[in-house]
Motif scaffolding. Structure first.
Motif, PDB file in Angstrom:
ATOM      1  N   LYS A 154       0.868  -1.188   0.000  1.00 26.31           N
ATOM      2  CA  LYS A 154       0.000   0.000   0.000  1.00 26.31           C
ATOM      3  C   LYS A 154       0.898   1.228   0.000  1.00 26.31           C
ATOM      4  CE  LYS A 154      -3.297  -2.949   1.032  1.00 26.31           C
ATOM      5  NZ  LYS A 154      -2.914  -4.205   0.471  1.00 26.31           N
ATOM      6  N   PRO A 155       1.055   1.927  -1.147  1.00 23.46           N
ATOM      7  CA  PRO A 155       1.996   3.059  -1.205  1.00 23.46           C
ATOM      8  C   PRO A 155       1.400   4.369  -0.698  1.00 23.46           C
ATOM      9  CG  PRO A 155       1.078   2.669  -3.368  1.00 23.46           C
ATOM     10  CD  PRO A 155       0.516   1.605  -2.463  1.00 23.46           C
ATOM     11  N   SER A 156       2.293   5.261  -0.317  1.00 22.30           N
ATOM     12  CA  SER A 156       1.935   6.616   0.065  1.00 22.30           C
ATOM     13  C   SER A 156       3.099   7.519  -0.321  1.00 22.30           C
ATOM     14  CB  SER A 156       1.675   6.705   1.564  1.00 22.30           C
ATOM     15  OG  SER A 156       1.332   8.025   1.925  1.00 22.30           O
ATOM     16  N   VAL A 157       2.797   8.746  -0.738  1.00 24.21           N
ATOM     17  CA  VAL A 157       3.831   9.693  -1.137  1.00 24.21           C
ATOM     18  C   VAL A 157       3.914  10.806  -0.102  1.00 24.21           C
ATOM     19  CG1 VAL A 157       4.570  11.307  -2.924  1.00 24.21           C
ATOM     20  CG2 VAL A 157       3.411   9.204  -3.570  1.00 24.21           C
ATOM     21  N   HIS A 158       5.135  11.097   0.340  1.00 23.56           N
ATOM     22  CA  HIS A 158       5.360  12.177   1.308  1.00 23.56           C
ATOM     23  C   HIS A 158       6.648  12.877   0.919  1.00 23.56           C
ATOM     24  CE1 HIS A 158       5.532  14.430   5.002  1.00 23.56           C
ATOM     25  NE2 HIS A 158       6.750  13.972   5.220  1.00 23.56           N
ATOM     26  N   ASP A 159       6.613  14.192   0.758  1.00 18.74           N
ATOM     27  CA  ASP A 159       7.766  15.017   0.386  1.00 18.74           C
ATOM     28  C   ASP A 159       8.487  14.489  -0.861  1.00 18.74           C
ATOM     29  OD1 ASP A 159       7.612  17.101   2.131  1.00 18.74           O
ATOM     30  OD2 ASP A 159       8.979  16.231   3.616  1.00 18.74           O
ATOM     31  N   GLY A 160       7.724  14.009  -1.827  1.00 17.02           N
ATOM     32  CA  GLY A 160       8.304  13.538  -3.079  1.00 17.02           C
ATOM     33  C   GLY A 160       8.901  12.151  -3.024  1.00 17.02           C
ATOM     34  N   SER A 161       8.776  11.459  -1.919  1.00 12.47           N
ATOM     35  CA  SER A 161       9.273  10.087  -1.789  1.00 12.47           C
ATOM     36  C   SER A 161       8.097   9.136  -1.636  1.00 12.47           C
ATOM     37  CB  SER A 161      10.186   9.944  -0.574  1.00 12.47           C
ATOM     38  OG  SER A 161      11.332  10.737  -0.730  1.00 12.47           O
ATOM     39  N   VAL A 162       8.251   7.944  -2.188  1.00 11.48           N
ATOM     40  CA  VAL A 162       7.203   6.931  -2.098  1.00 11.48           C
ATOM     41  C   VAL A 162       7.577   5.967  -0.977  1.00 11.48           C
ATOM     42  CG1 VAL A 162       5.977   5.100  -3.312  1.00 11.48           C
ATOM     43  CG2 VAL A 162       6.734   7.111  -4.561  1.00 11.48           C
ATOM     44  N   TYR A 163       6.627   5.712  -0.106  1.00 12.83           N
ATOM     45  CA  TYR A 163       6.805   4.762   0.988  1.00 12.83           C
ATOM     46  C   TYR A 163       5.815   3.626   0.795  1.00 12.83           C
ATOM     47  CZ  TYR A 163       9.385   8.600   3.079  1.00 12.83           C
ATOM     48  OH  TYR A 163      10.289   9.597   3.304  1.00 12.83           O
ATOM     49  N   TYR A 164       6.243   2.407   1.107  1.00 11.52           N
ATOM     50  CA  TYR A 164       5.391   1.228   0.922  1.00 11.52           C
ATOM     51  C   TYR A 164       5.073   0.616   2.284  1.00 11.52           C
ATOM     52  CZ  TYR A 164       6.787   1.704  -3.895  1.00 11.52           C
ATOM     53  OH  TYR A 164       7.001   2.190  -5.153  1.00 11.52           O
ATOM     54  N   PHE A 165       3.824   0.143   2.415  1.00 12.86           N
ATOM     55  CA  PHE A 165       3.341  -0.360   3.692  1.00 12.86           C
ATOM     56  C   PHE A 165       2.748  -1.753   3.535  1.00 12.86           C
ATOM     57  CE2 PHE A 165       3.209   4.209   3.575  1.00 12.86           C
ATOM     58  CZ  PHE A 165       3.933   4.534   4.706  1.00 12.86           C
ATOM     59  N   CYS A 166       2.853  -2.534   4.603  1.00 10.11           N
ATOM     60  CA  CYS A 166       2.346  -3.902   4.586  1.00 10.11           C
ATOM     61  C   CYS A 166       0.827  -3.943   4.667  1.00 10.11           C
ATOM     62  CB  CYS A 166       2.960  -4.708   5.719  1.00 10.11           C
ATOM     63  SG  CYS A 166       2.507  -4.095   7.360  1.00 10.11           S
ATOM     64  N   SER A 167       0.226  -2.917   5.245  1.00  4.03           N
ATOM     65  CA  SER A 167      -1.229  -2.912   5.415  1.00  4.03           C
ATOM     66  C   SER A 167      -1.767  -1.484   5.350  1.00  4.03           C
ATOM     67  CB  SER A 167      -1.607  -3.533   6.759  1.00  4.03           C
ATOM     68  OG  SER A 167      -1.144  -2.712   7.809  1.00  4.03           O
ATOM     69  N   ARG A 168      -3.071  -1.406   5.230  1.00  4.43           N
ATOM     70  CA  ARG A 168      -3.725  -0.101   5.223  1.00  4.43           C
ATOM     71  C   ARG A 168      -3.567   0.585   6.580  1.00  4.43           C
ATOM     72  NH1 ARG A 168      -9.934  -0.167   4.377  1.00  4.43           N
ATOM     73  NH2 ARG A 168      -9.862  -0.296   6.618  1.00  4.43           N
ATOM     74  N   ASP A 169      -3.572  -0.202   7.644  1.00  2.00           N
ATOM     75  CA  ASP A 169      -3.416   0.364   8.989  1.00  2.00           C
ATOM     76  C   ASP A 169      -2.063   1.060   9.152  1.00  2.00           C
ATOM     77  OD1 ASP A 169      -5.910  -0.583   9.689  1.00  2.00           O
ATOM     78  OD2 ASP A 169      -5.113  -2.458  10.520  1.00  2.00           O
ATOM     79  N   CYS A 170      -0.982   0.411   8.679  1.00  2.00           N
ATOM     80  CA  CYS A 170       0.347   1.038   8.776  1.00  2.00           C
ATOM     81  C   CYS A 170       0.400   2.307   7.932  1.00  2.00           C
ATOM     82  CB  CYS A 170       1.431   0.063   8.319  1.00  2.00           C
ATOM     83  SG  CYS A 170       1.856  -1.171   9.564  1.00  2.00           S
ATOM     84  N   ARG A 171      -0.230   2.271   6.764  1.00  2.00           N
ATOM     85  CA  ARG A 171      -0.237   3.468   5.915  1.00  2.00           C
ATOM     86  C   ARG A 171      -0.984   4.608   6.592  1.00  2.00           C
ATOM     87  NH1 ARG A 171      -2.967   2.905   0.261  1.00  2.00           N
ATOM     88  NH2 ARG A 171      -4.789   2.866   1.590  1.00  2.00           N
ATOM     89  N   GLU A 172      -2.113   4.327   7.238  1.00  2.00           N
ATOM     90  CA  GLU A 172      -2.886   5.366   7.919  1.00  2.00           C
ATOM     91  C   GLU A 172      -2.125   5.930   9.110  1.00  2.00           C
ATOM     92  OE1 GLU A 172      -6.663   3.565   8.718  1.00  2.00           O
ATOM     93  OE2 GLU A 172      -7.310   3.744   6.626  1.00  2.00           O
ATOM     94  N   PHE A 221       1.145   6.122   9.338  1.00  2.00           N
ATOM     95  CA  PHE A 221       2.180   6.963   8.738  1.00  2.00           C
ATOM     96  C   PHE A 221       1.604   8.285   8.265  1.00  2.00           C
ATOM     97  CE2 PHE A 221       4.365   8.464   4.937  1.00  2.00           C
ATOM     98  CZ  PHE A 221       5.665   8.569   5.391  1.00  2.00           C
ATOM     99  N   GLU A 222       0.475   8.248   7.562  1.00  2.00           N
ATOM    100  CA  GLU A 222      -0.105   9.478   7.020  1.00  2.00           C
ATOM    101  C   GLU A 222      -0.600  10.416   8.109  1.00  2.00           C
ATOM    102  OE1 GLU A 222      -2.967   7.962   4.230  1.00  2.00           O
ATOM    103  OE2 GLU A 222      -1.452   7.798   2.647  1.00  2.00           O
ATOM    104  N   ALA A 223      -0.917   9.890   9.294  1.00  2.00           N
ATOM    105  CA  ALA A 223      -1.346  10.742  10.402  1.00  2.00           C
ATOM    106  C   ALA A 223      -0.177  11.561  10.964  1.00  2.00           C
ATOM    107  CB  ALA A 223      -1.975   9.898  11.502  1.00  2.00           C
ATOM    108  N   ALA A 224       1.027  10.989  10.966  1.00  2.00           N
ATOM    109  CA  ALA A 224       2.204  11.681  11.494  1.00  2.00           C
ATOM    110  C   ALA A 224       3.456  11.215  10.757  1.00  2.00           C
ATOM    111  CB  ALA A 224       2.340  11.411  12.988  1.00  2.00           C
ATOM    112  N   PRO A 225       3.632  11.635   9.507  1.00  2.00           N
ATOM    113  CA  PRO A 225       4.779  11.148   8.733  1.00  2.00           C
ATOM    114  C   PRO A 225       6.130  11.601   9.269  1.00  2.00           C
ATOM    115  CG  PRO A 225       3.605  12.838   7.506  1.00  2.00           C
ATOM    116  CD  PRO A 225       2.790  12.524   8.712  1.00  2.00           C
ATOM    117  N   ALA A 226       6.172  12.710   9.985  1.00  2.00           N
ATOM    118  CA  ALA A 226       7.448  13.201  10.513  1.00  2.00           C
ATOM    119  C   ALA A 226       8.053  12.232  11.520  1.00  2.00           C
ATOM    120  CB  ALA A 226       7.258  14.568  11.152  1.00  2.00           C
ATOM    121  N   GLN A 227       7.227  11.427  12.175  1.00  2.00           N
ATOM    122  CA  GLN A 227       7.749  10.464  13.144  1.00  2.00           C
ATOM    123  C   GLN A 227       8.501   9.327  12.461  1.00  2.00           C
ATOM    124  OE1 GLN A 227       4.401   9.039  15.357  1.00  2.00           O
ATOM    125  NE2 GLN A 227       4.416  10.782  16.764  1.00  2.00           N
TER     126      GLN A 227
END
Length: 115
Positions: free
Chosen positions: A71-89, A91-97
């Motif tokens: 499950k990919p997500s883009v933050h600051d021009g970089s693509v991050y990949y996640f094992c599940s929707r929960d991990c992606r959510e 990350f998207e709630a606080a990507p700076a962490q």
């Protein structure tokens, strides 16, 4: 002389095909929309394509994931990949962490590593 005319006719035909037809992409032409993609990766304005790695590490839980099923997500021009929707959510709630210098280590050190 006849051979020279024959050669020139073919040379003009080839140049026209390269400029206007099937060889247009070789001569620096291409699609009118450089951002269009044909499914082989993301197109960039320079005509380069980005192809994702086969595997990547989930920044939230540290699992190695196959990028074709992640499950990919883009933050600051970089693509991050996640094992599940929960991990992606998460990350998207606080990507700076999970990015930058203060990101938690996905592989914590064991006690035996202090020796």
């Amino acid at each position: 002389m006849e051979a020279l005319v024959y050669f020139l006719i073919w040379a003009v035909a080839i140049v026209l095909m390269m400029r206007l037809g099937c060889g247009k992409h070789v001569m620096g032409g291409g699609n009118a929309d450089p951002d269009s993609s044909d499914g082989e990766g993301q197109a960039t304005p320079e005509g380069l394509r980005w192809i994702p790695p086969l595997k990547d590490v989930d920044p939230v839980c540290g699992k190695t994931v196959s990028t074709d099923r992640a499950k990919p997500s883009v933050h600051d021009g970089s693509v991050y990949y996640f094992c599940s929707r929960d991990c992606r959510e998460i990350f998207e709630a606080a990507p700076a962490q999970y990015t930058g210098q203060h990101a938690p280590d996905p592989h914590p050190k064991l006690e035996s590593s202090h020796v």
